[in-house]
Design an enzyme around this catalytic site. Structure first.
Site, PDB file in Angstrom:
ATOM      1  N   HIS A   1     -66.437  41.174  33.132  1.00  0.00           N
ATOM      2  CA  HIS A   1     -67.782  41.512  33.611  1.00  0.00           C
ATOM      3  C   HIS A   1     -67.778  42.522  34.740  1.00  0.00           C
ATOM      4  CE1 HIS A   1     -68.775  37.984  31.232  1.00  0.00           C
ATOM      5  NE2 HIS A   1     -69.989  38.467  31.176  1.00  0.00           N
ATOM      6  N   GLY A   2     -66.629  42.732  35.365  1.00  0.00           N
ATOM      7  CA  GLY A   2     -66.608  43.739  36.417  1.00  0.00           C
ATOM      8  C   GLY A   2     -65.337  43.644  37.229  1.00  0.00           C
TER       9      GLY A   2
END
Lengths: 439, 467
Positions: free
Chosen positions: B317-318
């Site tokens: 997600h990051g």
């Protein structure tokens, strides 16, 4: 099956029709008065912009800003938004803005996104917002951005709106330093006065005080940071003594002519003048006004409780010259409905913000004194009161000019210099940038 | 470009569809899709489009290589080249800065790293191409022999920038052999309109309301405001993300592609485990099929496998520790739920009592989790979660929370109902007979409202122009 096909055709055809209509008749307004900003132009092509993605972003902005009948669409979205909530007895509304002018939430119109560059250098002359001078040196005002300095709440209660203040002591110190740095050039030759006017939120009702920082403390910190030789005009207590009167607009972020008057009386104490009574002025009354807070919030409450401007016009015979980059405009009054005020009624005072304007009082002796006022828009309502005391007033707004203040001081033979700002400037690093870079 | 932009809605999409249906052969139609997909991508990412094409070329060649070789070692080589180049690109562009920062901090070094802006959609398309080569390697799917067909799969704008992660095997047949029909097209229009409305109305407004609490001064946040802020974010991310997936599925249907569903009312779950079977299904199943099961699943080294999968799910997600922490938070809860259900196996309480308790637990856990997810600085997230539980909070309730709820009561009611199957159920009840016109009117109504909001959102007054 035929219904399915028809639905598909309607979908594609409808969107395409919108596309074609917008391609043929896009809205060519240059500026949006209610939003107080320039609408996005078609971007200029360059390889650099294309590869950075700025070009396509520019097209997106253009399409959004120039959409056919945009104002009607916006009205419609405001109306739709009004179905989001329940009507309540209590009409307190809190909107929060993040970043430049990105507001969110609240029963009223909401606003958002996009960091707007403070691009005064592109404003056209004809609407009087202007002075598109590219500075020769120093800071390029067209590049000054309002950043997170302006993360604020907007409060609406008792049928009046105001923006909260964000107190950052470091910013206040920096501004005081910038004022000192600027004043250093003149303190040995001139009297320098600084007037920091509290904005409406400085007198916020106790019930709502939690939604803003304390501007009073910031103003005190600011004055404490100024050099000893600067004459400090603090209008806070003069205004506080009259805070139940109509000293601030309900729908706008400025003070009224009356509020400015109380600051003027305070200034007179420090300048050695006897203030004129309000009865010594001609009164303009009952000008209907919906100001910036209304524009920002589109609040129904504010709309039904709009402002009525009263203005106190000095009786002296004056000439008032406004210098724009292209022309000089001549007027015979400093407060007048003859200014182009339809888009924004606060322009009644001095006609709005200009880089440079000069007021001459024809009733004063030739050897009378000259005052220079370096101001933001709070200065507009205040300046007219000084007309009675000076032969000449040079009005400078550093946000809209790159002229050298030193040269102007010499050119006009300035005797006293006054810096006037609203307390909101105490959150603006960008104003410190400007002060540090002018000369 | 994004779906919820005016340029996409009134120019890109209709022109794309008109050209697509004017042309008749499969090759021509596929060519239209490729050209439009490249324009779509270049609109927001004119430089790194090269990366996507490079990724497509590498995986296309690797796929062919793997299929042609019979020697296991050579087949494996093809897989390794593909894995290395895909994960290498992802690692360099998405995680390079993060990795170097951490190395520097750990060893007190100052290695330089020029961090690039994250190329749009790279997390999605690298996973898509990875699934292709792995499936070819496993023999689950035939390799594609025509580069442009493969490029179409990789670049297709429907799912390029925001998912779902479409597996090659799900659309392999349809690349050349799909059948467009008006019924599918009409269904696609429905899904697109619903998705756009979810994004523009629910997602954007929930985001605006939430940012007051989430991005404001945390020292002035009350307990109730903290929960409200988190709930707004939960609504925002669900409507944004599932709205995009709906639009992608709808766009696919308009031209004959059938993508799998990516969301299935995740917020009605009664546990975090159930949530992950309903939320971003294409990502969960990717990690299940390509990481968890190959590692041994729940048969062998279960705890390690869980840790790896949830670490990676978070990191996907990051490039920031808060995402890793969020992934592990989910993993730990799933593990605890498993253990808990074994522990309470022998107790039996009426569902009427158990279900609400489970649901409340799930909602609380999810809302706490989203706050780890929301704040890139882990300490901010913990501060916020502390406030949710009263630690460092400015009171329990204050007037602005109540007014915020009052001023958006109808919105919140609709938004919460929209996360459940209520509307779908209601619609089916009502439908019964021929309601096509009502249906059309509804969906076009949603489209019109979305347009109104999109243009309305351009209202952007500049207050401080004159201070």
């Amino acid at each position: 099956m035929r219904e399915f096909k028809l639905k598909a055709v309607l979908f594609v055809g409808g969107l395409l029709a919108l596309g074609i209509a917008n391609g043929v008749y896009f809205d060519d307004s240059y500026i949006s008065y209610t939003e107080n900003r320039r609408l996005a132009p078609w971007p200029e092509w360059s390889y650099e912009d294309f590869f950075s993605g700025a070009y396509t972003t520019g097209i997106d902005d253009f399409l959004r800003d120039r959409f056919l009948y945009r104002e009607a669409w916006i009205d419609l979205s405001t109306k739709l938004s009004s179905f989001q909530g329940l009507k309540t007895q209590d009409d307190f509304v809190l909107l929060t803005t993040n970043g430049a002018n990105e507001a969110a939430a609240g029963e009223e119109k909401t606003v958002r996104s996009a960091k707007i560059v403070h691009d005064v250098a592109h404003y056209p002359d004809d609407i009087g917002m202007l002075i598109p001078v590219k500075p020769e040196k120093g800071v390029d005002v067209s590049k000054v951005e309002f950043s997170d300095d302006y993360k604020t709440n907007i409060l609406i209660y008792d049928q009046k709106g105001m923006t909260s203040y964000v107190y950052k002591p470091d910013t206040v110190d920096r501004l005081a330093e910038a004022y000192n740095h600027f004043s250093d050039n003149y303190l040995d030759k001139l009297k320098v006065y600084v007037l920091m006017a509290p904005s409406p939120v400085a007198f916020v009702d106790d019930d709502y005080a939690r939604y803003t920082d304390n501007q009073y403390d910031a103003i005190q910190q600011f004055y404490d940071g100024l050099e000893h030789d600067i004459v400090k005009i603090d209008p806070y207590s003069a205004l506080a003594a009259h805070q139940d009167e109509y000293i601030y607009f309900r729908t706008d972020h400025h003070w009224t002519s009356l509020g400015a008057y109380y600051a003027y009386t305070e200034a007179c104490k420090k300048m050695g003048f006897k203030p004129y009574d309000l009865t010594a002025f001609d009164e303009l009354t009952d000008i209907d006004f919906l100001g910036s807070i209304y524009n920002l919030t589109q609040s129904d409450v504010l709309k039904t409780h709009d402002d009525k401007i009263s203005a106190y016009v000095p009786k002296a015979n004056v000439t008032y010259k406004v210098f724009t980059s292209q022309s000089t405009l001549d007027y015979d009054s400093v407060i007048s409905e003859d200014f182009d005020i339809d888009d924004y009624k606060y322009k009644l005072f001095l006609g709005g913000d200009f880089g440079l304007a000069v007021i001459d009082n024809l009733d004063q002796p030739e050897n009378g004194e000259t005052l220079m006022i370096i101001k933001d828009s709070y200065g507009n309502a205040l300046t007219p009161y000084f007309v009675n005391h000076f032969k000449r007033i040079v009005v400078v707004d550093l946000r809209y000019t790159s002229k050298s203040v030193g040269e102007l001081v010499n050119e006009y033979g300035v005797n006293r210099l006054m810096l006037v700002n609203s307390g909101q400037a105490l959150a603006a690093e960008s104003y410190a940038d400007i002060l540090e870079n002018v000369n | 470009m994004v779906f919820s932009s005016i340029a996409f809605l009134i120019y890109f999409l209709p022109i794309n569809l008109v050209l697509y249906y004017i042309l008749k052969t499969r090759d021509q139609r596929n060519a239209v899709l490729i050209v439009f997909s490249l324009i779509f991508y270049a609109w927001g990412e004119p430089v790194w489009i090269s990366l996507m094409i490079f990724s497509a070329v590498v995986d296309f060649l690797c796929g062919r290589w793997i299929a042609r070789q019979t020697v296991p070692l050579k087949r494996r080589l093809g897989l390794i080249v593909s894995l290395a180049s895909n994960l290498g690109l992802l690692g360099f562009f998405k995680y390079g800065g993060f990795f170097v920062d951490n190395i520097n901090q750990l060893f007190h070094l100052s290695l330089p790293f020029h961090a690039f802006a994250l190329p749009i959609g790279i997390s999605f398309y690298t996973f898509q191409t990875l699934s292709y080569t792995i499936d070819v390697y496993r023999g689950d799917v035939e390799p594609n022999t025509r580069f442009f067909d493969f490029l179409l799969y990789v670049s297709l704008f429907h799912q390029l920038v925001a998912g779902p992660i479409v597996r090659y095997r799900d659309v392999a047949h349809e690349i050349r052999h799909r059948e467009e029909n008006w019924s599918d097209f009409s269904y696609g229009v429905n899904r697109f309109c619903i998705g756009l409305f979810k994004k523009v109305y629910f997602g954007n407004i929930a985001g605006e309301i939430g940012s007051v609490m989430l991005d404001g001064d945390l020292t002035k946040l009350s307990v109730s405001a903290a929960w409200l802020g988190s709930a707004c974010f939960a609504l925002q991310i669900y409507y944004d993300f599932s709205g995009y997936s709906d639009m992608a599925i709808g766009l696919g249907r308009m031209v004959g592609f059938h993508y799998r569903e990516n969301f299935n009312y995740p917020y009605i779950s009664e546990s975090i485990s159930a949530f992950w079977r309903r939320w971003h299904i294409s990502l969960g199943s990717f990690f299940r099929d390509y990481v968890y099961i190959p590692l041994g699943g729940n048969r062998r080294r279960f705890i390690r496998n869980m840790a790896v999968v949830w670490f990676l799910t978070g990191l996907w997600h990051g490039a920031s520790w808060n995402f890793v922490l969020w992934g592990l938070f989910n993993g730990v809860l799933i593990f605890a739920e498993r253990w808990g259900s074994q522990l309470f196996r022998d107790f039996s309480l009426p569902a009427l009592i158990v279900q609400p308790i489970k649901h409340v637990y799930f909602l609380a856990a999810m809302l706490v989790g989203w706050m780890i997810f929301y704040y890139p600085a882990v300490s901010d997230g913990f501060t916020y979660i502390g406030i949710m539980f009263g630690y460092g909070a400015d009171g329990l309730v204050e007037p602005s929370t109540i007014t915020t709820i009052q001023h958006h009561f109808v919105f919140f009611a609709l938004a919460v109902m929209g996360t459940t199957p209520l509307f779908e159920w209601l619609w089916k009840k009502l439908k019964g007979h021929e309601h096509l016109w009502a249906e059309t009117a509804l969906h076009f109504g949603l489209l019109a409202i979305s347009l109104v909001y999109l243009i309305g959102q351009s209202y952007n007054p500049f207050l401080y122009f004159r201070f």
